[in-house]
Design a protein around this motif. Structure first.
Motif, PDB file in Angstrom:
ATOM      1  N   TYR A  19       3.410   1.558  19.705  1.00  0.00           N
ATOM      2  CA  TYR A  19       2.528   1.536  18.538  1.00  0.00           C
ATOM      3  C   TYR A  19       1.174   1.057  19.037  1.00  0.00           C
ATOM      4  O   TYR A  19       1.038  -0.078  19.486  1.00  0.00           O
ATOM      5  CB  TYR A  19       3.112   0.569  17.513  1.00  0.00           C
ATOM      6  CG  TYR A  19       2.391   0.494  16.188  1.00  0.00           C
ATOM      7  CD1 TYR A  19       2.456   1.543  15.276  1.00  0.00           C
ATOM      8  CD2 TYR A  19       1.692  -0.646  15.826  1.00  0.00           C
ATOM      9  CE1 TYR A  19       1.815   1.463  14.048  1.00  0.00           C
ATOM     10  CE2 TYR A  19       1.050  -0.736  14.592  1.00  0.00           C
ATOM     11  CZ  TYR A  19       1.118   0.321  13.715  1.00  0.00           C
ATOM     12  OH  TYR A  19       0.495   0.243  12.486  1.00  0.00           O
TER      13      TYR A  19
ATOM     14  N   HIS B 165      -4.991   4.984  15.431  1.00  0.00           N
ATOM     15  CA  HIS B 165      -3.755   4.552  14.770  1.00  0.00           C
ATOM     16  C   HIS B 165      -2.634   5.470  15.256  1.00  0.00           C
ATOM     17  O   HIS B 165      -2.486   6.586  14.780  1.00  0.00           O
ATOM     18  CB  HIS B 165      -3.948   4.675  13.253  1.00  0.00           C
ATOM     19  CG  HIS B 165      -2.853   4.090  12.428  1.00  0.00           C
ATOM     20  ND1 HIS B 165      -3.014   3.788  11.097  1.00  0.00           N
ATOM     21  CD2 HIS B 165      -1.574   3.743  12.706  1.00  0.00           C
ATOM     22  CE1 HIS B 165      -1.895   3.281  10.608  1.00  0.00           C
ATOM     23  NE2 HIS B 165      -0.997   3.252  11.574  1.00  0.00           N
TER      24      HIS B 165
ATOM     25  N   LYS C 138       0.849  -1.182   0.000  1.00  0.00           N
ATOM     26  CA  LYS C 138       0.000   0.000   0.000  1.00  0.00           C
ATOM     27  C   LYS C 138       0.886   1.233   0.000  1.00  0.00           C
ATOM     28  O   LYS C 138       2.037   1.135   0.431  1.00  0.00           O
ATOM     29  CB  LYS C 138      -0.972   0.021   1.191  1.00  0.00           C
ATOM     30  CG  LYS C 138      -0.409  -0.306   2.562  1.00  0.00           C
ATOM     31  CD  LYS C 138       0.640   0.548   3.180  1.00  0.00           C
ATOM     32  CE  LYS C 138       0.411   1.975   3.444  1.00  0.00           C
ATOM     33  NZ  LYS C 138       1.561   2.606   4.205  1.00  0.00           N
TER      34      LYS C 138
ATOM     35  N   PHE D 188       8.841  12.202   6.770  1.00  0.00           N
ATOM     36  CA  PHE D 188       7.376  12.185   6.859  1.00  0.00           C
ATOM     37  C   PHE D 188       6.800  13.585   6.718  1.00  0.00           C
ATOM     38  O   PHE D 188       7.348  14.555   7.213  1.00  0.00           O
ATOM     39  CB  PHE D 188       6.955  11.570   8.193  1.00  0.00           C
ATOM     40  CG  PHE D 188       5.802  10.608   8.055  1.00  0.00           C
ATOM     41  CD1 PHE D 188       5.969   9.380   7.467  1.00  0.00           C
ATOM     42  CD2 PHE D 188       4.535  10.957   8.504  1.00  0.00           C
ATOM     43  CE1 PHE D 188       4.907   8.493   7.322  1.00  0.00           C
ATOM     44  CE2 PHE D 188       3.461  10.089   8.380  1.00  0.00           C
ATOM     45  CZ  PHE D 188       3.655   8.849   7.787  1.00  0.00           C
TER      46      PHE D 188
ATOM     47  N   TRP E  71       4.880  -1.278  13.955  1.00  0.00           N
ATOM     48  CA  TRP E  71       3.968  -2.071  13.117  1.00  0.00           C
ATOM     49  C   TRP E  71       4.523  -3.456  12.807  1.00  0.00           C
ATOM     50  O   TRP E  71       3.782  -4.420  12.675  1.00  0.00           O
ATOM     51  CB  TRP E  71       3.574  -1.318  11.838  1.00  0.00           C
ATOM     52  CG  TRP E  71       4.671  -0.587  11.123  1.00  0.00           C
ATOM     53  CD1 TRP E  71       5.022   0.719  11.289  1.00  0.00           C
ATOM     54  CD2 TRP E  71       5.563  -1.109  10.132  1.00  0.00           C
ATOM     55  NE1 TRP E  71       6.069   1.037  10.467  1.00  0.00           N
ATOM     56  CE2 TRP E  71       6.419  -0.054   9.746  1.00  0.00           C
ATOM     57  CE3 TRP E  71       5.726  -2.347   9.524  1.00  0.00           C
ATOM     58  CZ2 TRP E  71       7.430  -0.208   8.790  1.00  0.00           C
ATOM     59  CZ3 TRP E  71       6.725  -2.512   8.572  1.00  0.00           C
ATOM     60  CH2 TRP E  71       7.562  -1.442   8.217  1.00  0.00           C
TER      61      TRP E  71
ATOM     62  N   HIS F 264      -4.668   2.891   6.020  1.00  0.00           N
ATOM     63  CA  HIS F 264      -4.988   1.573   6.588  1.00  0.00           C
ATOM     64  C   HIS F 264      -6.364   1.601   7.284  1.00  0.00           C
ATOM     65  O   HIS F 264      -7.137   0.649   7.172  1.00  0.00           O
ATOM     66  CB  HIS F 264      -3.952   1.173   7.645  1.00  0.00           C
ATOM     67  CG  HIS F 264      -2.651   0.672   7.088  1.00  0.00           C
ATOM     68  ND1 HIS F 264      -2.524  -0.503   6.405  1.00  0.00           N
ATOM     69  CD2 HIS F 264      -1.398   1.188   7.154  1.00  0.00           C
ATOM     70  CE1 HIS F 264      -1.267  -0.702   6.067  1.00  0.00           C
ATOM     71  NE2 HIS F 264      -0.547   0.319   6.497  1.00  0.00           N
TER      72      HIS F 264
ATOM     73  N   ASP G 117      -0.500   7.777   3.761  1.00  0.00           N
ATOM     74  CA  ASP G 117       0.333   6.604   4.039  1.00  0.00           C
ATOM     75  C   ASP G 117      -0.075   5.887   5.322  1.00  0.00           C
ATOM     76  O   ASP G 117       0.049   4.677   5.414  1.00  0.00           O
ATOM     77  CB  ASP G 117       1.803   7.037   4.160  1.00  0.00           C
ATOM     78  CG  ASP G 117       2.757   5.867   3.997  1.00  0.00           C
ATOM     79  OD1 ASP G 117       2.831   5.329   2.885  1.00  0.00           O
ATOM     80  OD2 ASP G 117       3.405   5.472   4.987  1.00  0.00           O
ATOM     81  N   THR G 118      -0.565   6.638   6.308  1.00  0.00           N
ATOM     82  CA  THR G 118      -0.882   6.035   7.607  1.00  0.00           C
ATOM     83  C   THR G 118      -2.383   5.768   7.724  1.00  0.00           C
ATOM     84  O   THR G 118      -2.816   4.617   7.826  1.00  0.00           O
ATOM     85  CB  THR G 118      -0.366   6.940   8.751  1.00  0.00           C
ATOM     86  OG1 THR G 118       1.059   7.007   8.638  1.00  0.00           O
ATOM     87  CG2 THR G 118      -0.715   6.400  10.118  1.00  0.00           C
TER      88      THR G 118
ATOM     89  N   TYR H  91       1.149 -10.035   8.527  1.00  0.00           N
ATOM     90  CA  TYR H  91       1.999 -10.054   7.323  1.00  0.00           C
ATOM     91  C   TYR H  91       2.265 -11.491   6.878  1.00  0.00           C
ATOM     92  O   TYR H  91       2.297 -11.792   5.681  1.00  0.00           O
ATOM     93  CB  TYR H  91       3.344  -9.362   7.582  1.00  0.00           C
ATOM     94  CG  TYR H  91       3.264  -7.885   7.889  1.00  0.00           C
ATOM     95  CD1 TYR H  91       2.819  -6.973   6.940  1.00  0.00           C
ATOM     96  CD2 TYR H  91       3.660  -7.396   9.130  1.00  0.00           C
ATOM     97  CE1 TYR H  91       2.762  -5.615   7.223  1.00  0.00           C
ATOM     98  CE2 TYR H  91       3.610  -6.047   9.425  1.00  0.00           C
ATOM     99  CZ  TYR H  91       3.160  -5.163   8.473  1.00  0.00           C
ATOM    100  OH  TYR H  91       3.101  -3.818   8.759  1.00  0.00           O
TER     101      TYR H  91
ATOM    102  N   ASN I 245       1.439   5.940  16.004  1.00  0.00           N
ATOM    103  CA  ASN I 245       2.828   5.499  15.804  1.00  0.00           C
ATOM    104  C   ASN I 245       3.715   6.160  16.859  1.00  0.00           C
ATOM    105  O   ASN I 245       3.474   7.295  17.270  1.00  0.00           O
ATOM    106  CB  ASN I 245       3.343   5.925  14.432  1.00  0.00           C
ATOM    107  CG  ASN I 245       2.743   5.128  13.282  1.00  0.00           C
ATOM    108  OD1 ASN I 245       3.400   4.291  12.685  1.00  0.00           O
ATOM    109  ND2 ASN I 245       1.479   5.391  12.975  1.00  0.00           N
TER     110      ASN I 245
ATOM    111  N   MET J 258      -2.615  -5.249   5.143  1.00  0.00           N
ATOM    112  CA  MET J 258      -2.406  -6.465   5.945  1.00  0.00           C
ATOM    113  C   MET J 258      -3.368  -6.590   7.117  1.00  0.00           C
ATOM    114  O   MET J 258      -3.532  -7.674   7.669  1.00  0.00           O
ATOM    115  CB  MET J 258      -0.954  -6.521   6.447  1.00  0.00           C
ATOM    116  CG  MET J 258      -0.632  -5.649   7.632  1.00  0.00           C
ATOM    117  SD  MET J 258      -0.851  -3.892   7.238  1.00  0.00           S
ATOM    118  CE  MET J 258      -0.387  -3.122   8.768  1.00  0.00           C
TER     119      MET J 258
HETATM  120  C1  ISE Z   1       3.701   2.581   7.381  1.00  0.00           C
HETATM  121  O1  ISE Z   1       4.003   2.837   6.027  1.00  0.00           O
HETATM  122  C2  ISE Z   1       2.694   1.499   7.485  1.00  0.00           C
HETATM  123  O2  ISE Z   1       2.098   1.083   6.536  1.00  0.00           O
HETATM  124  C3  ISE Z   1       2.337   1.137   8.865  1.00  0.00           C
HETATM  125  O3  ISE Z   1       1.462   0.052   8.909  1.00  0.00           O
HETATM  126  C4  ISE Z   1       1.704   2.360   9.478  1.00  0.00           C
HETATM  127  O4  ISE Z   1       1.329   2.108  10.816  1.00  0.00           O
HETATM  128  C5  ISE Z   1       2.673   3.532   9.434  1.00  0.00           C
HETATM  129  O5  ISE Z   1       2.039   4.664   9.965  1.00  0.00           O
HETATM  130  C6  ISE Z   1       3.078   3.819   7.992  1.00  0.00           C
HETATM  131  O6  ISE Z   1       3.980   4.888   7.943  1.00  0.00           O
END
Ligand code: ISE
Ligand code: NAD
Length: 333
Positions: free
Chosen positions: A232, A154, A96, A163, A269, A175, A171-172, A277, A156, A125
């Protein structure tokens, strides 16, 4: 016989997927790698018994020793390699986001539809995580009635130096967008975004609160943070008409001692989603060995990117943004 795999993008998750395919899961062999950082590709190939390093993704896809392709380069680089892999008829796993623009996503959909069958699995995933799968089974069992809301968190521990504010969504939170669609079984109609008072530990405009209005009227709120420091932290709770269901904490043991409860918070993650995964790639290998793909599709990748785009518009304008999708091709119904 082992499936012969070529890996494009040998950075952090590319190397982790190579480890998984060579040391954890049966049925795979890495026969080729490539990276725009040629030295990195060479050093990764040197650790594998029969992999050659290619200068480009196109060369790797054309390699006769490659049966299936795994793309783990940056999101903005996925499109040309996906189009080449589909043209070559090679089953492909793509991390992704599917692509970073809706135009690119639509071109990938058109190519796969023209090919006539699914070849691509996208790396969402969470759909393979035992906790999210149990949450979905609980909802599907009718135990909490029809879903009204989903709360998704979510967090991190820290964000890498490159970033940006946009990546918080594209990107975050992408999901959370995907897992909301998968759990609730509907698309997103509109997105609103609010930024909280800035976390002084970081330089980014976070935490963000993202509100998704689903097409059937259900609501999703997503808290996305990338500087919580302590670990996380992933949470999710569905509010149904007759009950609620939430992801459990991931500790196998909860310690009570010295007047306190204790359990571990996953560091990152890689730790939190390790099992997800593994299952994700195991299911990919099974489908790819038969020449196809199952799991998250390019339609799912497109819908997530279109929703993230609306989120970015909402973040900039501070106004509610509508999500407009193309008609869903029959291949993805
Ligand atoms: C990272 O690219 C991911 O896909 C992780 O699953 C996500 O938690 C993270 O924030 C992203 O930067
Ligand atoms: P990374 O920067 O560590 O690695 C990316 C690699 O791709 C680098 O080595 C870079 O040189 C290479 N690359 C860039 N463009 C390329 C191109 N055109 N051809 C070949 N190689 C190219 O990044 P990462 O953290 O490994 O992320 C890679 C992808 O995986 C991203 O799309 C990211 O969103 C995704 N990701 C997903 C998860 C998840 O939880 N599913 C977690 C992390 C990353």
């Amino acid at each position: 016989m082992s499936l012969r795999i070529g890996v494009i993008g040998t950075g952090m998750i590319g190397q982790d997927h190579i480890r998984r395919l060579t040391q954890v899961l049966p049925g795979a062999r890495i026969t080729a790698v490539s990276d725009i950082d040629a030295e990195r590709a060479r050093s990764v190939a040197a650790l594998l018994p029969d992999a050659r390093a290619h200068a480009t993704g196109a060369e790797l896809i054309a390699d006769q020793t490659v049966d299936a392709v795994l793309i783990a380069s940056w999101g903005g680089a996925h499109e040309p390699d996906l189009l080449a892999a589909i043209a070559a008829g090679k089953p492909t796993f793509c991390e992704k986001p599917l692509a970073t623009t809706q135009t690119a996503c639509r071109a990938i959909i058109a190519a796969e539809v023209a090919h006539g069958k699914r070849l691509v699995q996208v790396g969402f995933m969470r759909r393979f995580d035992p906790y999210y799968r149990a949450l979905r089974s609980t909802l599907d069992s009718g135990a909490i009635g029809a879903p009204l809301m989903f709360h998704s968190v979510h967090r991190n521990a820290s964000a890498p130096g490159h970033f940006t504010d946009d990546l918080l969504i594209a990107d975050t939170a992408v999901h959370d967008i995907d897992i909301s669609r998968w759990l609730l079984g509907t698309e997103v109609a509109a997105v609103s975004v609010l930024a909280a008072r800035q976390n002084s530990r970081g330089r980014l405009a976070e935490p963000l609160l993202i509100l998704l209005e689903m097409t059937d009227g259900a609501l999703v709120d997503i808290e996305v943070s990338v500087n919580i420091g302590f670990g996380y932290d992933i949470r999710g709770e569905i509010v149904g008409e007759t009950g609620t269901a939430a992801l459990a904490e991931t500790n196998p043991v909860l310690l009570k001692a010295e007047g306190a409860f204790r359990g571990a918070v996953p560091a990152d993650w890689q730790t939190r989603f390790r099992d997800a995964y593994d299952v994700e790639l195991r299911e990919w290998l099974t489908a790819a060995a038969q020449g196809g793909a199952t799991g998250p599709s390019v339609w799912d990748g497109y819908a997530a990117t279109a929703t993230a785009d609306a989120g970015l518009r909402a973040l900039r304008s501070r106004a509610r943004a509508l999500v407009t999708l193309i008609e869903r091709p029959a291949l993805y119904t």
